[in-house]
Design a protein around this motif. Structure first.
Motif, PDB file in Angstrom:
ATOM      1  N   LEU A  65       0.832  -1.204   0.000  1.00 58.77           N
ATOM      2  CA  LEU A  65       0.000   0.000   0.000  1.00 58.77           C
ATOM      3  C   LEU A  65       0.871   1.261   0.000  1.00 58.77           C
ATOM      4  O   LEU A  65       0.604   2.208  -0.742  1.00 58.77           O
ATOM      5  CB  LEU A  65      -0.932  -0.014   1.215  1.00 58.77           C
ATOM      6  CG  LEU A  65      -2.086   0.969   1.201  1.00 58.77           C
ATOM      7  CD1 LEU A  65      -3.028   0.717   0.029  1.00 58.77           C
ATOM      8  CD2 LEU A  65      -2.858   0.875   2.514  1.00 58.77           C
ATOM      9  N   VAL A  66       1.920   1.258   0.803  1.00 58.44           N
ATOM     10  CA  VAL A  66       2.867   2.384   0.811  1.00 58.44           C
ATOM     11  C   VAL A  66       3.462   2.552  -0.586  1.00 58.44           C
ATOM     12  O   VAL A  66       3.536   3.673  -1.105  1.00 58.44           O
ATOM     13  CB  VAL A  66       3.982   2.170   1.858  1.00 58.44           C
ATOM     14  CG1 VAL A  66       5.093   3.188   1.693  1.00 58.44           C
ATOM     15  CG2 VAL A  66       3.420   2.226   3.269  1.00 58.44           C
ATOM     16  N   GLU A  67       3.866   1.450  -1.211  1.00 57.49           N
ATOM     17  CA  GLU A  67       4.457   1.502  -2.554  1.00 57.49           C
ATOM     18  C   GLU A  67       3.457   2.006  -3.594  1.00 57.49           C
ATOM     19  O   GLU A  67       3.836   2.696  -4.543  1.00 57.49           O
ATOM     20  CB  GLU A  67       4.973   0.121  -2.955  1.00 57.49           C
ATOM     21  CG  GLU A  67       6.178  -0.328  -2.157  1.00 57.49           C
ATOM     22  CD  GLU A  67       6.497  -1.808  -2.315  1.00 57.49           C
ATOM     23  OE1 GLU A  67       5.803  -2.506  -3.099  1.00 57.49           O
ATOM     24  OE2 GLU A  67       7.435  -2.270  -1.651  1.00 57.49           O
ATOM     25  N   MET A  68       2.168   1.683  -3.407  1.00 59.40           N
ATOM     26  CA  MET A  68       1.134   2.125  -4.332  1.00 59.40           C
ATOM     27  C   MET A  68       1.007   3.650  -4.325  1.00 59.40           C
ATOM     28  O   MET A  68       0.831   4.279  -5.361  1.00 59.40           O
ATOM     29  CB  MET A  68      -0.216   1.490  -3.949  1.00 59.40           C
ATOM     30  CG  MET A  68      -1.361   1.885  -4.859  1.00 59.40           C
ATOM     31  SD  MET A  68      -2.983   1.313  -4.265  1.00 59.40           S
ATOM     32  CE  MET A  68      -2.752  -0.442  -4.113  1.00 59.40           C
ATOM     33  N   PHE A  69       1.109   4.244  -3.146  1.00 63.34           N
ATOM     34  CA  PHE A  69       0.900   5.679  -3.015  1.00 63.34           C
ATOM     35  C   PHE A  69       2.172   6.508  -3.152  1.00 63.34           C
ATOM     36  O   PHE A  69       2.096   7.697  -3.463  1.00 63.34           O
ATOM     37  CB  PHE A  69       0.213   6.001  -1.687  1.00 63.34           C
ATOM     38  CG  PHE A  69      -1.253   5.714  -1.734  1.00 63.34           C
ATOM     39  CD1 PHE A  69      -2.118   6.602  -2.343  1.00 63.34           C
ATOM     40  CD2 PHE A  69      -1.756   4.546  -1.194  1.00 63.34           C
ATOM     41  CE1 PHE A  69      -3.470   6.334  -2.421  1.00 63.34           C
ATOM     42  CE2 PHE A  69      -3.116   4.275  -1.259  1.00 63.34           C
ATOM     43  CZ  PHE A  69      -3.985   5.164  -1.878  1.00 63.34           C
ATOM     44  N   ALA A  70       3.330   5.926  -2.955  1.00 66.53           N
ATOM     45  CA  ALA A  70       4.586   6.695  -2.997  1.00 66.53           C
ATOM     46  C   ALA A  70       4.754   7.511  -4.275  1.00 66.53           C
ATOM     47  O   ALA A  70       5.110   8.693  -4.201  1.00 66.53           O
ATOM     48  CB  ALA A  70       5.772   5.771  -2.770  1.00 66.53           C
ATOM     49  N   PRO A  71       4.470   6.960  -5.459  1.00 65.17           N
ATOM     50  CA  PRO A  71       4.692   7.761  -6.670  1.00 65.17           C
ATOM     51  C   PRO A  71       3.646   8.854  -6.915  1.00 65.17           C
ATOM     52  O   PRO A  71       3.869   9.737  -7.728  1.00 65.17           O
ATOM     53  CB  PRO A  71       4.651   6.738  -7.805  1.00 65.17           C
ATOM     54  CG  PRO A  71       4.195   5.463  -7.237  1.00 65.17           C
ATOM     55  CD  PRO A  71       4.147   5.582  -5.754  1.00 65.17           C
ATOM     56  N   ILE A  72       2.504   8.810  -6.221  1.00 62.17           N
ATOM     57  CA  ILE A  72       1.452   9.794  -6.501  1.00 62.17           C
ATOM     58  C   ILE A  72       1.239  10.798  -5.379  1.00 62.17           C
ATOM     59  O   ILE A  72       0.435  11.705  -5.517  1.00 62.17           O
ATOM     60  CB  ILE A  72       0.108   9.101  -6.842  1.00 62.17           C
ATOM     61  CG1 ILE A  72      -0.350   8.192  -5.707  1.00 62.17           C
ATOM     62  CG2 ILE A  72       0.195   8.376  -8.149  1.00 62.17           C
ATOM     63  CD1 ILE A  72      -1.700   7.564  -5.936  1.00 62.17           C
ATOM     64  N   GLU A  73       1.967  10.664  -4.284  1.00 63.74           N
ATOM     65  CA  GLU A  73       1.837  11.616  -3.182  1.00 63.74           C
ATOM     66  C   GLU A  73       2.435  12.953  -3.589  1.00 63.74           C
ATOM     67  O   GLU A  73       3.560  13.003  -4.073  1.00 63.74           O
ATOM     68  CB  GLU A  73       2.554  11.107  -1.921  1.00 63.74           C
ATOM     69  CG  GLU A  73       1.844   9.981  -1.221  1.00 63.74           C
ATOM     70  CD  GLU A  73       0.466  10.342  -0.741  1.00 63.74           C
ATOM     71  OE1 GLU A  73       0.221  11.504  -0.356  1.00 63.74           O
ATOM     72  OE2 GLU A  73      -0.397   9.454  -0.758  1.00 63.74           O
ATOM     73  N   PRO A  74       1.683  14.049  -3.399  1.00 64.13           N
ATOM     74  CA  PRO A  74       2.248  15.362  -3.719  1.00 64.13           C
ATOM     75  C   PRO A  74       3.395  15.708  -2.774  1.00 64.13           C
ATOM     76  O   PRO A  74       3.352  15.379  -1.596  1.00 64.13           O
ATOM     77  CB  PRO A  74       1.077  16.322  -3.537  1.00 64.13           C
ATOM     78  CG  PRO A  74       0.058  15.590  -2.751  1.00 64.13           C
ATOM     79  CD  PRO A  74       0.335  14.124  -2.897  1.00 64.13           C
ATOM     80  N   ARG A  75       4.420  16.307  -3.317  1.00 67.59           N
ATOM     81  CA  ARG A  75       5.598  16.657  -2.519  1.00 67.59           C
ATOM     82  C   ARG A  75       5.448  18.005  -1.830  1.00 67.59           C
ATOM     83  O   ARG A  75       5.944  18.217  -0.746  1.00 67.59           O
ATOM     84  CB  ARG A  75       6.843  16.686  -3.414  1.00 67.59           C
ATOM     85  CG  ARG A  75       7.102  15.402  -4.137  1.00 67.59           C
ATOM     86  CD  ARG A  75       7.713  14.385  -3.225  1.00 67.59           C
ATOM     87  NE  ARG A  75       7.959  13.139  -3.949  1.00 67.59           N
ATOM     88  CZ  ARG A  75       7.899  11.969  -3.377  1.00 67.59           C
ATOM     89  NH1 ARG A  75       7.620  11.853  -2.116  1.00 67.59           N
ATOM     90  NH2 ARG A  75       8.135  10.871  -4.057  1.00 67.59           N
ATOM     91  N   ASP A  76       4.760  18.948  -2.488  1.00 67.60           N
ATOM     92  CA  ASP A  76       4.681  20.294  -1.935  1.00 67.60           C
ATOM     93  C   ASP A  76       3.347  20.917  -2.287  1.00 67.60           C
ATOM     94  O   ASP A  76       3.082  21.131  -3.464  1.00 67.60           O
ATOM     95  CB  ASP A  76       5.829  21.133  -2.499  1.00 67.60           C
ATOM     96  CG  ASP A  76       5.950  22.473  -1.804  1.00 67.60           C
ATOM     97  OD1 ASP A  76       5.530  22.588  -0.653  1.00 67.60           O
ATOM     98  OD2 ASP A  76       6.468  23.407  -2.455  1.00 67.60           O
ATOM     99  N   PRO A  77       2.497  21.194  -1.352  1.00 64.19           N
ATOM    100  CA  PRO A  77       2.663  20.876   0.060  1.00 64.19           C
ATOM    101  C   PRO A  77       2.303  19.410   0.303  1.00 64.19           C
ATOM    102  O   PRO A  77       1.478  18.859  -0.408  1.00 64.19           O
ATOM    103  CB  PRO A  77       1.673  21.807   0.755  1.00 64.19           C
ATOM    104  CG  PRO A  77       0.577  22.000  -0.242  1.00 64.19           C
ATOM    105  CD  PRO A  77       1.246  21.940  -1.595  1.00 64.19           C
ATOM    106  N   PRO A  78       2.904  18.806   1.307  1.00 66.69           N
ATOM    107  CA  PRO A  78       2.566  17.408   1.611  1.00 66.69           C
ATOM    108  C   PRO A  78       1.143  17.298   2.159  1.00 66.69           C
ATOM    109  O   PRO A  78       0.618  18.248   2.728  1.00 66.69           O
ATOM    110  CB  PRO A  78       3.591  17.009   2.664  1.00 66.69           C
ATOM    111  CG  PRO A  78       4.094  18.281   3.237  1.00 66.69           C
ATOM    112  CD  PRO A  78       3.919  19.337   2.193  1.00 66.69           C
TER     113      PRO A  78
END
Length: 121
Positions: A65-78
């Motif tokens: 689940l962490v791997e699924m979301f890692a590429p799509i999580e916005p970096r700024d702002p978190p």
């Protein structure tokens, strides 16, 4: 069962977990969510596990689940993710997800009660 809804006013996506949730239910529900055309990764998330009778989820599934979301999580702002888990074993799995997500930009916290989680978001 996992049901999603969006509170557009507060910009929060709420995932309500009910009954028994296992590995397949967890991964399948979130995979379908991120594939939806209107999925907005900039929303904060509330995971409400107050209605869970049984959470049968492995550490391997939490890592996936962490791997699924890692590429799509916005970096700024978190974004923020609040997990509401009043039962000890569910709280422990929430903390495990929090620790596994340590290298992601999302700010994750696990709460025992809904009100403090909603206030934090």
């Amino acid at each position: 069962m996992i049901r999603f809804r969006v509170d557009a006013v507060h910009r929060v996506r709420i995932a309500e977990f009910r009954g028994t949730v296992d590995d397949d239910e967890l991964l399948g529900s979130y995979a379908r969510l991120v594939e939806e055309p209107g999925y907005d990764p900039t929303l904060h998330d509330m995971v409400d596990m107050r209605g869970v009778d049984r959470l049968d989820v492995s550490a391997a599934t939490l890592r996936r689940l962490v791997e699924m979301f890692a590429p799509i999580e916005p970096r700024d702002p978190p974004t923020r993710l609040a997990i509401v888990a009043p039962k000890d074993h569910i709280y422990g799995l929430g903390r495990m997800y929090e620790m596994l997500s340590n290298d992601t930009p999302e700010d994750i916290r696990v709460f025992r009660e809904y009100a403090p989680a909603a206030k934090w978001l």
